[in-house]
Structures are given as structure tokens and as C-alpha cells.
Design a protein around this motif. Structure first.
Motif, mmCIF file in Angstrom:
data_model
loop_
_atom_site.group_PDB
_atom_site.id
_atom_site.type_symbol
_atom_site.label_atom_id
_atom_site.label_comp_id
_atom_site.label_asym_id
_atom_site.label_seq_id
_atom_site.Cartn_x
_atom_site.Cartn_y
_atom_site.Cartn_z
ATOM 1 N N SER A 1 0.854 -1.178 0.000
ATOM 2 C CA SER A 1 0.000 0.000 0.000
ATOM 3 C C SER A 1 0.894 1.233 0.000
ATOM 4 C CB SER A 1 -0.910 0.027 1.233
ATOM 5 O OG SER A 1 -1.880 -0.993 1.179
ATOM 6 N N GLY A 2 0.504 2.251 -0.768
ATOM 7 C CA GLY A 2 1.306 3.466 -0.838
ATOM 8 C C GLY A 2 0.469 4.656 -1.235
ATOM 9 N N ASP A 3 1.044 5.830 -1.055
ATOM 10 C CA ASP A 3 0.318 7.073 -1.345
ATOM 11 C C ASP A 3 0.845 7.779 -2.592
ATOM 12 O OD1 ASP A 3 2.745 8.192 -0.675
ATOM 13 O OD2 ASP A 3 1.955 9.527 0.878
ATOM 14 N N TYR A 4 1.671 7.102 -3.388
ATOM 15 C CA TYR A 4 2.427 7.793 -4.420
ATOM 16 C C TYR A 4 1.859 7.663 -5.819
ATOM 17 C CZ TYR A 4 4.439 3.065 -4.684
ATOM 18 O OH TYR A 4 4.615 1.708 -4.769
ATOM 19 N N ARG A 5 0.703 7.066 -6.001
ATOM 20 C CA ARG A 5 0.110 6.968 -7.332
ATOM 21 C C ARG A 5 -1.226 7.689 -7.422
ATOM 22 N NH1 ARG A 5 2.876 2.521 -9.536
ATOM 23 N NH2 ARG A 5 4.817 3.530 -10.160
ATOM 24 N N ASN A 6 -1.972 7.696 -6.359
ATOM 25 C CA ASN A 6 -3.309 8.288 -6.387
ATOM 26 C C ASN A 6 -3.369 9.362 -5.302
ATOM 27 O OD1 ASN A 6 -5.976 8.868 -6.803
ATOM 28 N ND2 ASN A 6 -6.703 6.762 -6.590
ATOM 29 N N TYR A 7 -3.150 10.595 -5.701
ATOM 30 C CA TYR A 7 -3.121 11.695 -4.748
ATOM 31 C C TYR A 7 -3.312 13.006 -5.512
ATOM 32 C CZ TYR A 7 1.568 12.702 -6.493
ATOM 33 O OH TYR A 7 2.624 13.008 -7.304
ATOM 34 N N PHE A 8 -3.529 14.076 -4.764
ATOM 35 C CA PHE A 8 -3.466 15.405 -5.364
ATOM 36 C C PHE A 8 -2.738 16.328 -4.401
ATOM 37 C CE2 PHE A 8 -7.393 15.600 -2.887
ATOM 38 C CZ PHE A 8 -7.395 16.879 -2.351
ATOM 39 N N GLU A 9 -2.252 17.424 -4.911
ATOM 40 C CA GLU A 9 -1.525 18.399 -4.098
ATOM 41 C C GLU A 9 -2.265 19.732 -4.092
ATOM 42 O OE1 GLU A 9 2.444 18.592 -5.587
ATOM 43 O OE2 GLU A 9 3.062 16.741 -4.579
ATOM 44 N N PHE A 10 -2.290 20.356 -2.923
ATOM 45 C CA PHE A 10 -2.944 21.649 -2.765
ATOM 46 C C PHE A 10 -2.163 22.465 -1.755
ATOM 47 C CE2 PHE A 10 -6.126 24.423 -0.687
ATOM 48 C CZ PHE A 10 -6.529 25.151 -1.807
#
Length: 346
Positions: A251-260
Motif C-alpha cells: 500500500s502506498g500514497d504515491y500513485r493516487n493523490y493530489f496536491e494543494f
């Protein structure tokens, strides 16, 4: 994994531990009795490689039976079709019980176990939060919701309101259940059982990135898997390990994310706050005899983060690899159980 893209909307690059599986398992001599099939499953793909045995079905017959199993699972569990058993359950308001197929009941039982063990870090009712933040359904726009909107949606989240009575699934409130956090691993285990019914004991089974391997390839070589480095776009092997009788999930956070405003918001949610996790744990890989358990445990550790997740892994003897952001790069940390398996030990 509690993923917005997993149950089962579209073909996607999953966060996986098999970035180089084809390269590692596809280089057999022409006479080696290794068979392999590929297909579509759960909005993504599956692959099965096995060492042939006498009396087992041929590739075409085995693929047909596997596709039938996956199709039945989709009709029972998918939340992306309105007529699945689980979707019909979700469409009902609270205070009801419905008879469910074995797959749903087994997944709900595992989910409840993980929920209790993790102190609530694992929760199969967070789907409305994913939708609110724009990760799942809706108009596809990823947003920072207001505190009022967040509080309203959180009121409809809580796995403690879900229970099993015999062959019925019950909910005490108007909650929606999405078992995608363990569904792919569960189907890996089921396909392994299916292979075993034909006497096949040496295999590598992968469904949407979750996998399990056991036995030896021709030449008494172990199956090996590559665990990828957590990069946003490129797929690079971080390390390669042998696998025999274990499922693996990353599991990881590096493919499905957005930045704000300079902050990264991932698709992995803390069920308590209703917000994406914001710590420095980029990815975690878990090895477990059950692929379904590995699937769920990797989610728990990612939600808990580099400190609490590490302590949870140590307290529960979990074979886990943590990849943590530090400055502009990453540092890795492995539990003793993971190190032993990495070296091919029991």
C-alpha cells in the motif's frame, strides 16, 4: 488497501509489489513445463503462472474456470454495479439484515477482525469519504471539503455498525460497505485454492497487484517478486525477494493523490478524522500466508504511519517493509520477520 480505484471502476496502475514479475518469471527454457494465463479482473488485470502437473486442465480450460470465478465474485461484491449483492445491501437504509453469499460474509468477517485488531484504523465504510474528497465516483474533482461537509459524511461512517448474523449481513445505520481493501487478496487466496483442487502446488497468482507464490520453478528455483520503489510515475525495483507460501501486498500514497498549497493528499484515509493520512510513510509492503490478510494489514500500517504502524507490526509479528520519506529521498525499515523472509528463511 483502502483505495479509491479498486472496486472496480477502471484499468489503473495499482500500487504493487510485482513491478518486474514478468521479467523475473518469464525467462524459462522452451521445454520447461510452466504455463501462464492473463485476463481482466476487478477493473484491472490478473495473471496466473504455474508448474504443470499430470491431470490438471489445459490453459484454456483453467482460464475459463478462473474467469467464471472472477465473474461470480464481481456479481457478488462489486460496488460498481447496482445489481451486485453488496450494492443491493448498500442501497438499503439502516436497521436491516440481508442474506449474503459466502464471499461477502467471509470478507466482512475478515474486515471486522482487522477493524478490532487495528483499533479502527481499518474500516470498510469509508467509501463516502473517498467520494467527498473526489477520489471515488462523483464528478472526479478532487477537493478539500468544508468541516461541515466532512462532519456530515463522517456521521455515515463507522464499521462498528456492521455485524454478521448467521448467513446475513446487518447494519444498524445507513452505512455503505466497500470491501476493496481486502477483495483482491481474497481472490488471490481463492484462485490458489482453485489451483490446489487440481493438484497444482507451484504457482504465482496475481490479481490487481496482490499476489501469492509457492513451490519451486523448474530447476528448483524460487519464485521471486520485485518490490518497487515509491516513485510517482516510474516503476523501479527497490529489492527482489523469494516467495514461497506467502502473499504480498503493498500500500502506498504515491500513485493516487493530489496536491494543494504544497500539501499531498492521498487516497488512504484515517477513518477517525475522515481525512487523508498526512505522515511521511510513502509505502508499506506486508508478507503473510494469507494474501487477503496481507492486503488488509498493509492498509492498516499505512494508515497508522511510520511510528504507530511500526509498533503495530512489531507487536503483531508482521513481516513488513516500511519506506519512509526523508528530505528528497526515502529510507527503508524492515521488521525482523520481513528480513528473515527476504533472505529466504522460514
Amino acid at each position: 488497501m483502502i483505495l479509491a480505484d479498486k472496486m472496480f471502476p477502471r484499468i489503473a496502475w495499482p500500487v504493487i509489489a510485482v513491478a518486474l514479475v514478468t521479467a523475473l518469471t518469464g525467462c524459462f527454457s522452451s521445454e520447461a513445463p510452466v504455463s501462464e494465463i492473463y485476463g481482466s479482473a476487478m477493473g484491472s488485470t490478473y495473471s496466473v503462472k504455474w508448474v504443470s502437473v499430470d491431470g490438471a486442465p489445459d490453459e484454456q480450460a483453467l482460464q475459463k474456470s478462473i474467469d467464471e470465478l472472477l465473474g461470480q465474485f464481481d456479481r457478488e461484491v462489486s460496488t460498481w454495479r447496482a445489481d451486485s449483492d453488496l450494492a443491493l445491501f448498500n442501497a438499503e437504509s439502516g436497521g436491516i439484515c440481508m442474506t449474503m453469499p459466502t464471499s461477502v460474509l467471509e470478507l466482512a468477517t475478515l474486515a471486522n477482525t482487522l477493524h478490532r485488531q487495528s483499533g479502527g484504523s481499518f474500516d470498510v465504510t469509508v467509501g463516502p469519504l473517498l467520494k467527498l474528497w473526489g477520489f471515488h465516483g462523483g464528478n472526479g474533482a478532487q477537493i478539500i471539503p468544508s468541516e461541515e461537509a466532512l462532519a456530515q459524511v463522517l456521521s455515515g461512517v463507522g464499521q462498528q455498525r456492521l455485524r454478521i448474523e448467521g448467513n446475513r449481513l446487518c447494519k444498524d445505520a445507513n452505512i455503505s460497505v466497500d470491501v476493496s481493501a481486502v477483495a483482491a487478496g481474497y481472490m488471490v487466496d481463492k484462485l490458489v485454492e482453485h489451483l490446489g483442487s487440481f493438484g497444482i502446488t507451484s504457482y504465482m497468482v496475481e490479481v490487481t497487484g496482490e499476489l501469492k507464490a509457492a513451490g519451486l520453478k523448474p530447476g528448483r528455483r524460487p519464485w521471486r517478486i520485485a518490490i518497487e520503489e515509491p516513485r510517482d510515475h516510474n516503476r523501479v525495483a527497490q529489492l527482489i525477494i523469494p516467495l514461497d507460501g506467502y502473499g504480498v501486498s503493498t500500500s502506498g500514497d504515491y500513485r493516487n493523490y493530489f496536491e494543494f498549497e504544497g500539501k499531498r493528499y492521498s487516497h488512504t484515509f484515517d477513518p477517525a478524522s475522515g481525512k487523508p493520512v498526512m505522515h511521511q510513510l510513502a509505502a508499506v509492503t506486508v508478507l503473510r500466508p494469507s494474501a487477503a490478510e496481507a492486503d488488509g494489514l498493509s492498509t492498516i500500517l499505512l494508515v497508522k504511519g511510520p511510528k504507530d504502524g511500526w509498533q503495530f507490526a512489531m507487536d503483531n509479528d508482521i513481516a513488513a517493509l516500511f519506506v519512509i520519506r526523508k528530505n528528497e529521498g526515502f529510507v527503508s525499515r524492515s521488521t525482523p520477520q520481513f528480513k528473515a523472509l527476504q533472505q529466504g528463511e522460514e
